[in-house]
Design an enzyme around this catalytic site. Structure first.
Site, mmCIF file in Angstrom:
data_model
loop_
_atom_site.group_PDB
_atom_site.id
_atom_site.type_symbol
_atom_site.label_atom_id
_atom_site.label_comp_id
_atom_site.label_asym_id
_atom_site.label_seq_id
_atom_site.Cartn_x
_atom_site.Cartn_y
_atom_site.Cartn_z
ATOM 1 N N CYS A 20 2.215 2.870 9.990
ATOM 2 C CA CYS A 20 2.536 4.215 9.484
ATOM 3 C C CYS A 20 3.228 5.038 10.582
ATOM 4 C CB CYS A 20 1.273 4.930 9.006
ATOM 5 S SG CYS A 20 1.633 6.609 8.451
ATOM 6 N N PRO A 30 0.855 -1.193 0.000
ATOM 7 C CA PRO A 30 0.000 0.000 0.000
ATOM 8 C C PRO A 30 0.886 1.237 0.000
ATOM 9 C CG PRO A 30 0.117 -0.947 2.217
ATOM 10 C CD PRO A 30 0.851 -1.888 1.300
ATOM 11 N N ASN A 38 8.664 -7.322 4.336
ATOM 12 C CA ASN A 38 8.604 -6.068 3.558
ATOM 13 C C ASN A 38 9.758 -5.140 3.961
ATOM 14 O OD1 ASN A 38 6.959 -3.010 4.038
ATOM 15 N ND2 ASN A 38 7.429 -3.767 2.011
ATOM 16 N N GLY A 39 10.321 -4.480 2.973
ATOM 17 C CA GLY A 39 11.346 -3.462 3.203
ATOM 18 C C GLY A 39 12.537 -3.636 2.287
ATOM 19 N N ASP A 40 12.732 -2.673 1.381
ATOM 20 C CA ASP A 40 13.925 -2.632 0.506
ATOM 21 C C ASP A 40 14.023 -3.813 -0.459
ATOM 22 O OD1 ASP A 40 14.598 -0.343 1.847
ATOM 23 O OD2 ASP A 40 16.291 -1.218 2.937
HETATM 24 C C1 LIG Z 1 4.749 7.081 -0.882
HETATM 25 C C2 LIG Z 1 4.518 6.003 0.150
HETATM 26 C C3 LIG Z 1 3.256 5.857 0.696
HETATM 27 C C4 LIG Z 1 3.010 4.846 1.649
HETATM 28 N N1 LIG Z 1 1.744 4.671 2.125
HETATM 29 C C5 LIG Z 1 1.463 3.601 2.937
HETATM 30 C C6 LIG Z 1 0.136 3.288 3.318
HETATM 31 O O1 LIG Z 1 -0.841 3.961 2.934
HETATM 32 N N2 LIG Z 1 -0.048 2.208 4.134
HETATM 33 C C7 LIG Z 1 0.985 1.428 4.579
HETATM 34 O O2 LIG Z 1 0.768 0.455 5.296
HETATM 35 N N3 LIG Z 1 2.255 1.702 4.201
HETATM 36 C C8 LIG Z 1 2.515 2.746 3.386
HETATM 37 N N4 LIG Z 1 3.798 2.957 2.963
HETATM 38 C C9 LIG Z 1 4.866 2.018 3.365
HETATM 39 C C10 LIG Z 1 5.038 0.907 2.326
HETATM 40 O O3 LIG Z 1 3.871 0.123 2.216
HETATM 41 C C11 LIG Z 1 6.226 -0.012 2.694
HETATM 42 O O4 LIG Z 1 5.966 -0.606 3.942
HETATM 43 C C12 LIG Z 1 7.547 0.744 2.762
HETATM 44 O O5 LIG Z 1 7.705 1.610 1.653
HETATM 45 C C13 LIG Z 1 8.735 -0.243 2.797
HETATM 46 O O6 LIG Z 1 8.696 -1.122 1.686
HETATM 47 P P1 LIG Z 1 9.576 -0.870 0.347
HETATM 48 O O7 LIG Z 1 11.015 -0.708 0.794
HETATM 49 O O8 LIG Z 1 9.344 -2.076 -0.492
HETATM 50 O O9 LIG Z 1 9.076 0.396 -0.244
HETATM 51 C C14 LIG Z 1 4.066 3.981 2.065
HETATM 52 C C15 LIG Z 1 5.331 4.149 1.493
HETATM 53 C C16 LIG Z 1 5.578 5.133 0.537
HETATM 54 C C17 LIG Z 1 6.945 5.258 -0.061
#
Ligand SMILES: Cc1cc2nc3c(=O)[nH]c(=O)nc-3n(C[C@H](O)[C@H](O)[C@H](O)COP(=O)(O)O)c2cc1C
Length: 318
Positions: A101, A12, A210-212
């Site tokens: 969040c 998300p 999840n993460g990176d």
């Molecule tokens: C622009 C943006 C908006 C996000 N909005 C949400 C959200 O609405 N709900 C949520 O659970 N996480 C939100 N996240 C966090 C991501 O879901 C994810 O946990 C985080 O980016 C780490 O994963 P990644 O490294 O694959 O990006 C958001 C992240 C970004 C960058």
């Protein structure tokens, strides 16, 4: 749905993963599940509902979607979970609680990742129980999942133990603490004690890392190494719209096809929100995703950044 292990989830992302972008990703290379932007249940239960509910549109989706909710009032979680289950809010495969969040305003209001603090555990329990009640009270029961972090100030596995005792269908862990925001590298191996807790407390709960994580190939390796059931990818999609493909063709996609993809995104946005329910401006950030990797890309991006309407952007793209 029969899921292979690991299964993949598009994360998300607020102002990013609406039904339009979820469709773009699905047409490139689909995830197994997608999740909506976080949507406030207190807003949905207020007079302002008509504005908030637009975030729960699924008209373009072709992949199962989970509705992610957050808020403060347990009764509102129950109401919205029931509406999602009984189809008043149609089109969802499940409901997800945002306990991750880290935004200051949200945390100050004791919502989302603030829930990880031990002193708020009773509130978290009330929200989980209310959501479960709503999700199972309609003729169609929908599964409850939770997305969280490693802890608030520091890693705190008593939080995950508590969550697993509530037997969610899926538990996604963004492997950083709230304090760490996104400033340090994700600690992938920190998920392993959570997998062990799952085995002991709630064997049916799927654990999602999840993460990176940038793409499917890396996700498969990490899932194997750390023993998780699923992988969630967020920002990786900003580097490659085919992040969920085993072999991404993105590096070889031509200038023309990249421009075509941005045009498709803008046109779908325009068709989906004809009355401007979602503004054009946040769309411009997608230029960075599509318009890259060819000579003149940065000049073209710059031109798009200076446009103010769909018509102007389409004209620039030719
Ligand atoms: C622009 C943006 C908006 C996000 N909005 C949400 C959200 O609405 N709900 C949520 O659970 N996480 C939100 N996240 C966090 C991501 O879901 C994810 O946990 C985080 O980016 C780490 O994963 P990644 O490294 O694959 O990006 C958001 C992240 C970004 C960058």
């Amino acid at each position: 749905m029969q899921l292979t292990k690991p299964f993949f989830v598009l994360a998300p992302m607020d102002d990013v993963t609406d039904t339009v972008f979820r469709r773009i990703v699905a047409d490139c290379a689909p995830a197994d599940y997608t999740v909506t932007e976080f949507v406030n249940v207190d807003g949905l239960c207020s007079r302002g509902r008509s504005k908030v509910i637009r975030k729960l549109g699924v008209e373009l989706d072709t992949t199962p979607v989970i509705a992610q909710i957050w808020g403060k009032t347990p009764e509102n979680f129950e109401t919205i979970a029931r509406e999602i289950a009984d189809g008043t809010i149609p089109g969802f495969a499940g409901v997800d609680l945002n306990f991750g969040c880290p935004e200051k305003s949200v945390v100050k209001n004791e919502c989302c990742s603030a829930m990880q603090q031990p002193e708020l555990r009773d509130k978290a329990l009330a929200i989980i129980q209310a959501t479960k009640k709503g999700a199972s009270s309609a003729s169609r029961r929908i599964p409850l999942s939770i997305k969280t972090r490693l802890g608030f100030d520091k890693i705190d596995y008593t939080w995950h133990e508590f969550l697993l005792e509530q037997k969610p269908a899926m538990l996604t862990v963004h492997v950083r603490t709230t304090r760490q925001m996104s400033k340090v590298p994700a600690q992938w191996s920190a998920i392993e004690p959570i997998v062990a807790l799952r085995d002991k407390i709630s064997p049916d709960t799927k654990i999602v890392l999840n993460g990176d994580i940038m793409n499917k190939k890396q996700g498969i390796e990490l899932a194997k190494k750390h023993g998780v059931d699923g992988i969630m990818i967020g920002r990786g999609i900003f580097h490659d719209p085919y992040a969920f493909a085993l072999e991404s063709p993105w590096a070889d996609v031509s200038r023309e096809d990249r421009i075509k993809l941005l045009k498709k995104h803008i046109e779908l946005h325009d068709q989906t929100y004809p009355d401007g329910e979602r503004p054009f401006s946040p769309l411009k950030k997608f230029a960075k995703l599509y318009i890259s990797g060819f000579p003149g890309a940065s000049e073209l991006r710059d031109k798009i950044m200076h446009t103010e309407t769909v018509a102007e952007a389409l004209e620039v793209l030719g």
